[in-house]
Design a protein around this motif. Structure first.
Motif, PDB file in Angstrom:
ATOM      1  N   LEU A 154      42.818  50.620  40.918  1.00  0.00           N
ATOM      2  CA  LEU A 154      41.825  49.731  41.442  1.00  0.00           C
ATOM      3  C   LEU A 154      42.246  49.146  42.902  1.00  0.00           C
ATOM      4  CD1 LEU A 154      41.351  47.266  38.512  1.00  0.00           C
ATOM      5  CD2 LEU A 154      39.781  48.719  39.314  1.00  0.00           C
TER       6      LEU A 154
ATOM      7  N   PHE B  45      39.393  38.331  32.762  1.00  0.00           N
ATOM      8  CA  PHE B  45      40.712  38.055  33.264  1.00  0.00           C
ATOM      9  C   PHE B  45      40.864  36.866  34.041  1.00  0.00           C
ATOM     10  CE2 PHE B  45      42.581  41.972  32.266  1.00  0.00           C
ATOM     11  CZ  PHE B  45      41.518  43.082  32.174  1.00  0.00           C
TER      12      PHE B  45
ATOM     13  N   GLY C 246      36.689  47.680  43.765  1.00  0.00           N
ATOM     14  CA  GLY C 246      36.057  48.926  43.464  1.00  0.00           C
ATOM     15  C   GLY C 246      36.058  49.386  42.018  1.00  0.00           C
ATOM     16  N   GLN C 247      35.256  50.445  41.693  1.00  0.00           N
ATOM     17  CA  GLN C 247      35.196  50.670  40.245  1.00  0.00           C
ATOM     18  C   GLN C 247      36.451  51.465  39.760  1.00  0.00           C
ATOM     19  OE1 GLN C 247      32.593  49.458  39.178  1.00  0.00           O
ATOM     20  NE2 GLN C 247      30.807  50.531  39.409  1.00  0.00           N
TER      21      GLN C 247
ATOM     22  N   VAL D 132      47.299  38.922  44.054  1.00  0.00           N
ATOM     23  CA  VAL D 132      46.668  38.321  42.826  1.00  0.00           C
ATOM     24  C   VAL D 132      47.367  38.689  41.591  1.00  0.00           C
ATOM     25  CG1 VAL D 132      44.313  38.091  41.808  1.00  0.00           C
ATOM     26  CG2 VAL D 132      44.284  38.517  44.316  1.00  0.00           C
TER      27      VAL D 132
ATOM     28  N   GLY E 161      34.822  48.562  37.275  1.00  0.00           N
ATOM     29  CA  GLY E 161      35.891  47.663  38.127  1.00  0.00           C
ATOM     30  C   GLY E 161      35.871  46.196  37.719  1.00  0.00           C
ATOM     31  N   LEU E 162      36.180  45.342  38.544  1.00  0.00           N
ATOM     32  CA  LEU E 162      36.346  43.893  38.256  1.00  0.00           C
ATOM     33  C   LEU E 162      35.267  43.028  39.101  1.00  0.00           C
ATOM     34  CD1 LEU E 162      40.265  43.418  38.371  1.00  0.00           C
ATOM     35  CD2 LEU E 162      38.754  43.304  36.400  1.00  0.00           C
TER      36      LEU E 162
ATOM     37  N   LYS F  27      35.433  31.195  41.276  1.00  0.00           N
ATOM     38  CA  LYS F  27      36.864  30.995  41.811  1.00  0.00           C
ATOM     39  C   LYS F  27      37.080  29.243  42.338  1.00  0.00           C
ATOM     40  CE  LYS F  27      35.345  31.769  46.616  1.00  0.00           C
ATOM     41  NZ  LYS F  27      35.404  32.453  47.943  1.00  0.00           N
TER      42      LYS F  27
ATOM     43  N   PHE G 253      47.355  38.560  37.458  1.00  0.00           N
ATOM     44  CA  PHE G 253      46.044  38.643  36.471  1.00  0.00           C
ATOM     45  C   PHE G 253      46.790  38.282  35.202  1.00  0.00           C
ATOM     46  CE2 PHE G 253      42.207  40.076  38.493  1.00  0.00           C
ATOM     47  CZ  PHE G 253      42.862  40.951  39.619  1.00  0.00           C
ATOM     48  N   GLY G 254      46.090  37.849  34.520  1.00  0.00           N
ATOM     49  CA  GLY G 254      46.369  37.558  32.945  1.00  0.00           C
ATOM     50  C   GLY G 254      46.293  38.973  32.323  1.00  0.00           C
ATOM     51  N   THR G 255      46.549  39.039  30.839  1.00  0.00           N
ATOM     52  CA  THR G 255      46.487  39.928  30.236  1.00  0.00           C
ATOM     53  C   THR G 255      45.061  40.304  29.618  1.00  0.00           C
ATOM     54  OG1 THR G 255      47.324  38.994  28.517  1.00  0.00           O
ATOM     55  CG2 THR G 255      49.024  40.047  29.379  1.00  0.00           C
TER      56      THR G 255
ATOM     57  N   LEU H 167      33.930  39.280  40.125  1.00  0.00           N
ATOM     58  CA  LEU H 167      34.248  37.896  40.233  1.00  0.00           C
ATOM     59  C   LEU H 167      33.305  37.089  39.662  1.00  0.00           C
ATOM     60  CD1 LEU H 167      36.348  35.668  41.419  1.00  0.00           C
ATOM     61  CD2 LEU H 167      34.839  35.674  43.457  1.00  0.00           C
TER      62      LEU H 167
ATOM     63  N   PHE I 235      41.011  32.267  39.881  1.00  0.00           N
ATOM     64  CA  PHE I 235      39.795  33.115  39.679  1.00  0.00           C
ATOM     65  C   PHE I 235      39.526  33.451  38.180  1.00  0.00           C
ATOM     66  CE2 PHE I 235      39.861  33.789  44.402  1.00  0.00           C
ATOM     67  CZ  PHE I 235      41.109  33.674  44.466  1.00  0.00           C
TER      68      PHE I 235
ATOM     69  N   GLY J  44      46.206  43.647  31.967  1.00  0.00           N
ATOM     70  CA  GLY J  44      45.579  43.209  33.292  1.00  0.00           C
ATOM     71  C   GLY J  44      46.037  44.210  34.390  1.00  0.00           C
TER      72      GLY J  44
ATOM     73  N   TYR K  25      37.816  37.101  36.510  1.00  0.00           N
ATOM     74  CA  TYR K  25      37.086  38.087  36.807  1.00  0.00           C
ATOM     75  C   TYR K  25      36.510  38.779  35.346  1.00  0.00           C
ATOM     76  CZ  TYR K  25      38.826  38.787  41.567  1.00  0.00           C
ATOM     77  OH  TYR K  25      38.905  38.577  42.857  1.00  0.00           O
TER      78      TYR K  25
ATOM     79  N   TYR L 140      45.833  48.132  42.855  1.00  0.00           N
ATOM     80  CA  TYR L 140      46.362  47.560  41.561  1.00  0.00           C
ATOM     81  C   TYR L 140      46.379  48.505  40.413  1.00  0.00           C
ATOM     82  CZ  TYR L 140      45.649  43.017  43.711  1.00  0.00           C
ATOM     83  OH  TYR L 140      45.640  41.570  44.190  1.00  0.00           O
TER      84      TYR L 140
ATOM     85  N   GLN M  93      35.253  42.397  33.306  1.00  0.00           N
ATOM     86  CA  GLN M  93      35.110  43.722  33.648  1.00  0.00           C
ATOM     87  C   GLN M  93      34.632  44.274  32.353  1.00  0.00           C
ATOM     88  OE1 GLN M  93      39.134  45.743  33.331  1.00  0.00           O
ATOM     89  NE2 GLN M  93      38.623  47.210  34.857  1.00  0.00           N
TER      90      GLN M  93
END
Lengths: 117, 114
Positions: free
Chosen positions: A90, B90, A109-110, B102, B43-44, B49, B104-106, B46, B34, A42, B36, A35, B38
């Protein structure tokens, strides 16, 4: 168990250069997705690989490519870098990509912070 | 096609107050949803879900979300905000087209005021 690991964590490149980002999934996970997250937005889906085959591709130019290795690790390659490629990249791993387990969550991951100057 | 819309790019709440982050989805097939979180420069992670079954989903750190098909919503709530909840959240939807893309929203940045 180790989580999803990405390398490097930070990277600075010049416009026109090429970059390779690396990702190791969680042990036992066979699916890796990439990503791009531009600042303030996002994450946007780039690729998914499962069992070394590309299973999905987002709306990104051909300058972006990826591959998955027999040990399920993955590389994301970006050619001819543009300023707009600056982002957090990502990697996410999950168990499987088939229909029955599509709901399996993705572990992220980070990220690798890429800055193009 | 699938998409999510998060209402409000920034939300501020007082410590101890209710947290409500809004998410509406669009999906041509039954969605997998989901949330998430951050934290800065990370990173993200979870939070929770929804796949099938119970529509009220409980997640980590005291968060929960309710899937409402009639409203195409999946709002995230927490009864009492804590300073450590300050982060970006998110909402995301996963397709069922045979691979796990997946969307994602903004994002919504949550500020918690002491």
């Amino acid at each position: 168990d180790a989580g999803v690991t990405q390398s490097p964590t930070h990277l600075i490149k010049t416009r026109g250069q090429h970059v390779t980002l690396r990702c190791s999934p969680i042990s036992g996970h066979k699916s890796v997705s990439w990503y791009q997250q531009v600042l303030g937005q996002g994450p946007q889906f780039i690729f998914q690989y499962y069992e070394k085959e590309e299973r999905g591709r987002g709306n990104f130019p051909d300058r972006f490519s990826a591959r998955q290795f027999p040990n399920y690790s993955s590389e994301l390659n970006v050619n001819a870098l543009l300023l707009g490629d600056s982002a957090l990249y990502l990697c996410a791993s999950s168990w499987r990509a088939d229909r029955e387990l599509v709901s399996t969550e993705a572990f992220f991951g980070q990220g690798t912070r890429l800055t193009v100057v | 096609a699938q998409s999510v819309t998060q209402l409000g790019s920034h939300v501020s709440v007082s410590e101890g107050a209710l947290v409500l982050l809004r998410c509406n989805y669009s999906s041509s097939v039954p969605p997998y949803l989901f949330w998430y979180v951050q934290y800065p420069n990370q990173g993200l992670q979870l939070l929770l879900k929804y796949t099938t079954g119970a529509t009220l989903v409980k997640g980590i750190n005291g968060f929960e979300a309710e899937f409402k098909k009639s409203e195409t919503s999946f709002h995230l709530t927490k009864p009492s905000a804590h300073m450590s909840d300050a982060a970006e959240y998110f909402c995301a939807v996963s397709n069922s087209g045979g691979y796990q893309k997946v969307t994602f929203g903004t994002g919504t940045k949550l500020q918690v005021i002491p």
